[in-house]
Design an enzyme around this catalytic site. Structure first.
Site, PDB file in Angstrom:
ATOM      1  N   ASP A  14      -3.171   8.842   2.291  1.00 13.86           N
ATOM      2  CA  ASP A  14      -4.481   8.735   1.536  1.00 13.86           C
ATOM      3  C   ASP A  14      -5.209   7.497   2.063  1.00 13.86           C
ATOM      4  OD1 ASP A  14      -3.877  10.813  -0.098  1.00 13.86           O
ATOM      5  OD2 ASP A  14      -3.442   9.444  -1.655  1.00 13.86           O
ATOM      6  N   ARG A  94       0.606  -2.555  -9.522  1.00 17.37           N
ATOM      7  CA  ARG A  94      -0.699  -2.318  -9.064  1.00 17.37           C
ATOM      8  C   ARG A  94      -1.546  -3.457  -9.703  1.00 17.37           C
ATOM      9  NH1 ARG A  94       1.107   0.804  -5.656  1.00 17.37           N
ATOM     10  NH2 ARG A  94       0.804   2.995  -5.886  1.00 17.37           N
ATOM     11  N   ASP A 123      -3.079   5.240 -11.622  1.00 22.33           N
ATOM     12  CA  ASP A 123      -3.542   3.852 -10.688  1.00 22.33           C
ATOM     13  C   ASP A 123      -5.013   3.753 -10.656  1.00 22.33           C
ATOM     14  OD1 ASP A 123      -0.564   3.334 -10.289  1.00 22.33           O
ATOM     15  OD2 ASP A 123      -0.698   4.536  -8.255  1.00 22.33           O
ATOM     16  N   SER A 175       4.954  12.693  -2.649  1.00 19.05           N
ATOM     17  CA  SER A 175       4.108  11.409  -2.617  1.00 19.05           C
ATOM     18  C   SER A 175       5.168  10.415  -3.199  1.00 19.05           C
ATOM     19  CB  SER A 175       3.035  11.556  -3.554  1.00 19.05           C
ATOM     20  OG  SER A 175       2.376  10.311  -3.869  1.00 19.05           O
TER      21      SER A 175
END
Length: 400
Positions: A14, A94, A123, A175
């Protein structure tokens, strides 16, 4: 002079295509920030890739120790586990990455921040709530909510058209997110909840079938709820977690297969490997069982559930999380001691509990009656507790 945007960059599929996309669609000067939370990547290769795909500057931030001491250990002390199983590895990383991203943006004079999170995941919430809490003046760019790409296959096509090398392939479509605390896996065969994970899906831990045929023991020492030693050796936080990851992984500890409720209301399925974290939370619970007073211990279970929810939902930088931390810290003042665990083919059992602050007293708990407890006192205690029940029973008898 073009405006600057700071992208939270990992070098994965990504974010690899987001750098050229930002340049093509916004004409930004793209600064890639790499937050090292122990993902095990070749950082030099990640930096080279960011420059090769168009970043004007790459900034690497070593966040490993802060990740553990400021986030992971706070959740550990709180007993935070989301939906019975998830030890919050990605959720805890995060807000730290986003916080440092904001700091870099302000330092570099950027006007925007960007991330590679999808528009239906958790996220995006964790990153953007952090941005808004710490620097609401920064513009937020979320390419997955803007571009026409709909799948990982579309992203692979985009990367191939621009000559961008990516590790993901059409055959290997998982992922993954890795840090010092865990490895997560999504996609591929896991998208169907009826499918068992493939043996190749797991990356960190051995299977129970391949684990040693001999039990391994490990002693974990705590000071005020914080892990400080393994097998009697005092260690820094990063080395301690890395060692426990190795010990747990070779004994098949820490695998979780979970269908979870995302913040946006979607059920998703993922697999997690948290070997060291599983050992730590098991040991910490046992230390609290030994040292924490009953009513505090019971109430703290509610706090742990709420804490996990706040972390999962991205609400780290909030007054409520700070208030919960204050409560948790007050409960950890006497959580000093050591716990010995036995590990065998995916199972963890407790062998020994020791603390100078232990509330466990053999003169009270033993079947041998001593002077510390007069059993006759129990009669009046039970009579008082039973008073409402007796009154209700008599009222019913009178009505009948």
């Amino acid at each position: 002079m073009p405006e600057k945007v700071v992208l939270a960059y990992s070098g994965g599929l990504d974010t690899s295509i987001i750098i050229p996309w930002l340049k093509e669609n916004y004409a930004y000067d793209v600064i890639a920030m790499v937050g090292d939370v122990g993902q095990g990547d070749d950082i030099e290769a990640v930096v080279e890739k960011a420059y090769a795909t168009g970043a004007s500057k790459v900034i690497v931030e070593d966040l490993r120790e802060e990740f553990l001491t400021g986030y992971v250990f706070s959740a550990l002390k709180a007993g935070a586990v989301y939906e019975h199983k998830y030890l919050l590895g990605t959720s805890l990383a995060r807000p730290l990455i986003a916080k440092r991203q904001v700091e870099v943006a302000l330092r570099e004079g950027a006007t925007a921040v960007a991330h590679g999170c999808t528009g239906k995941g958790n996220d995006q919430v964790r990153f953007e709530l952090t941005y808004q809490a710490l620097a609401p003046e920064l513009k937020i760019i979320a390419p997955w909510r803007e571009w026409s790409l709909k799948s990982r296959e579309d992203c692979l096509d985009y990367a191939e058209q621009r000559g961008i090398p990516v590790s993901a392939s059409r055959e290997k479509i998982h992922s993954r997110d890795r840090n010092l605390w865990h490895v997560s896996h999504e996609g591929g065969e896991l998208e169907d909840a009826a499918n068992a994970p493939l043996a190749t899906t797991w990356q960190l831990t051995r299977s129970p079938q391949d684990a040693p045929d001999k039990e391994e023991q490990v002693n974990i020492g705590f000071e005020k709820g914080v892990p400080v030693s393994v097998n009697g050796m005092e260690m820094d936080p990063v080395s301690l977690v890395e060692l426990l990851n190795e010990i747990g992984a070779r004994n098949a500890i820490g695998r979780v297969d979970l269908v979870e409720n995302r913040f946006v209301g979607i059920k998703s399925r993922g697999c997690y490997e948290t070997p060291g974290g599983t050992l730590l939370i098991t040991a910490h619970r046992e230390l609290e069982a030994l040292c924490l007073e009953r009513d505090v211990a019971h109430f703290k279970q509610h706090i742990g559930l709420k804490y996990a929810e706040l972390v999962y939902f991205g609400l780290w930088f909030t007054p409520l999380r700070e208030a919960l931390d204050a409560f948790v810290e007050s409960t950890q003042k006497e959580m000093t001691g050591s716990i010995t665990l036995a590990l065998y083919k995916g199972n963890v059992s407790v062998l020994s509990r020791e603390s100078e602050h232990s509330l466990y007293r053999t003169d009270l708990s033993s079947f041998t009656m001593g002077d510390s407890y007069d059993q006759k006192d129990a009669a009046g205690f039970i009579r008082i507790l039973g008073l409402p029940s007796r009154c209700r029973a008599r009222s019913r008898m009178e009505v009948a």
